[in-house]
Write a protein that holds these residues in place. Structure first.
Motif, PDB file in Angstrom:
ATOM      1  N   ARG A  42       7.555   7.628   7.518  1.00  0.00           N
ATOM      2  CA  ARG A  42       6.751   6.408   7.456  1.00  0.00           C
ATOM      3  C   ARG A  42       5.964   6.518   6.171  1.00  0.00           C
ATOM      4  N   THR A  43       6.091   5.512   5.326  1.00  0.00           N
ATOM      5  CA  THR A  43       5.386   5.507   4.058  1.00  0.00           C
ATOM      6  C   THR A  43       4.285   4.461   4.105  1.00  0.00           C
ATOM      7  N   TYR A  44       3.114   4.883   3.676  1.00  0.00           N
ATOM      8  CA  TYR A  44       1.940   4.013   3.601  1.00  0.00           C
ATOM      9  C   TYR A  44       1.586   3.851   2.131  1.00  0.00           C
ATOM     10  N   VAL A  45       1.256   2.631   1.750  1.00  0.00           N
ATOM     11  CA  VAL A  45       0.944   2.342   0.357  1.00  0.00           C
ATOM     12  C   VAL A  45      -0.490   1.856   0.222  1.00  0.00           C
ATOM     13  N   MET A  46      -1.071   2.177  -0.931  1.00  0.00           N
ATOM     14  CA  MET A  46      -2.386   1.661  -1.280  1.00  0.00           C
ATOM     15  C   MET A  46      -2.156   0.540  -2.291  1.00  0.00           C
ATOM     16  N   VAL A  47      -2.791  -0.594  -2.027  1.00  0.00           N
ATOM     17  CA  VAL A  47      -2.695  -1.743  -2.926  1.00  0.00           C
ATOM     18  C   VAL A  47      -4.099  -2.282  -3.174  1.00  0.00           C
ATOM     19  N   GLU A  48      -4.261  -2.965  -4.302  1.00  0.00           N
ATOM     20  CA  GLU A  48      -5.525  -3.632  -4.586  1.00  0.00           C
ATOM     21  C   GLU A  48      -5.551  -4.970  -3.862  1.00  0.00           C
ATOM     22  N   ALA A  49      -6.738  -5.389  -3.443  1.00  0.00           N
ATOM     23  CA  ALA A  49      -6.882  -6.683  -2.767  1.00  0.00           C
ATOM     24  C   ALA A  49      -6.433  -7.821  -3.683  1.00  0.00           C
ATOM     25  N   ASP A  50      -6.679  -7.686  -4.990  1.00  0.00           N
ATOM     26  CA  ASP A  50      -6.317  -8.736  -5.945  1.00  0.00           C
ATOM     27  C   ASP A  50      -4.827  -8.794  -6.255  1.00  0.00           C
ATOM     28  N   ASP A  51      -4.098  -7.732  -5.960  1.00  0.00           N
ATOM     29  CA  ASP A  51      -2.662  -7.663  -6.242  1.00  0.00           C
ATOM     30  C   ASP A  51      -1.987  -6.922  -5.090  1.00  0.00           C
TER      31      ASP A  51
END
Length: 163
Positions: A42-51
């Motif tokens: 299971r892969t979890y990603v971090m993303v910015e709220a703006d992108d």
């Protein structure tokens, strides 16, 4: 910086990700999706709220049965224990120095802790990329090296009670 950590989605932009370690970049771009679909990880990603589609960090977890020989434990353990392998953890090199790697690690430990409420999980194991990563990133958070494999580290979930 306002970020979110969530499970990898098929339309996430992984192509621009660069942590400076080609094997970690390639794994995210080429293997993470199919490993998730096959339920290997299971892969979890971090993303910015703006992108929200651009991946700036990630980690992957998988269930394993871990040999206890060499574990730095004072307790008597069976020959094998159930564990979660922190198979990958990486942060885009443009986002270092902001505590985001720590956020990814804490999320991974929290996710594993939540899983341990449903199924038996004794510890989290990670194979550190090198001694510097082991000593400066993982060990300050309570990871300890296996006695016979100094880059293989363990975090006992019971220590979360003390945090």
């Amino acid at each position: 910086m306002n970020t979110t950590i969530r499970q990898l989605e098929t339309d996430d932009d992984r192509n621009s990700f660069d942590c400076g370690v080609e094997s970690l970049n390639a794994w995210l771009k080429q293997m993470a999706g199919q490993n998730d679909r096959k339920r290997f990880t299971r892969t979890y990603v971090m993303v910015e709220a703006d992108d929200p589609k651009k991946v700036i960090g990630y980690y992957s977890l998988m269930a394993i049965s871990a040999e206890t020989e060499g574990l730095p434990s004072k307790k008597r353990l069976p020959e094998k224990v159930s564990a979660v392998l922190l198979a990958r953890l990486a942060l885009d090199k443009n986002y270092t120095g902001q505590g985001l790697g720590e956020s990814l690690l804490m999320h991974a430990l929290y996710t594993t802790s939540q899983a341990s409420n449903l199924i038996g999980v004794h510890c989290v194991i990670v194979d550190a990329l090198n001694e510097d990563v082991a000593n400066k990133f993982y060990m300050p958070y309570g990871f300890a090296p296996f006695q016979n494999e100094p880059l293989r580290l363990v975090f006992f979930l019971e220590t979360l009670k003390d945090m």
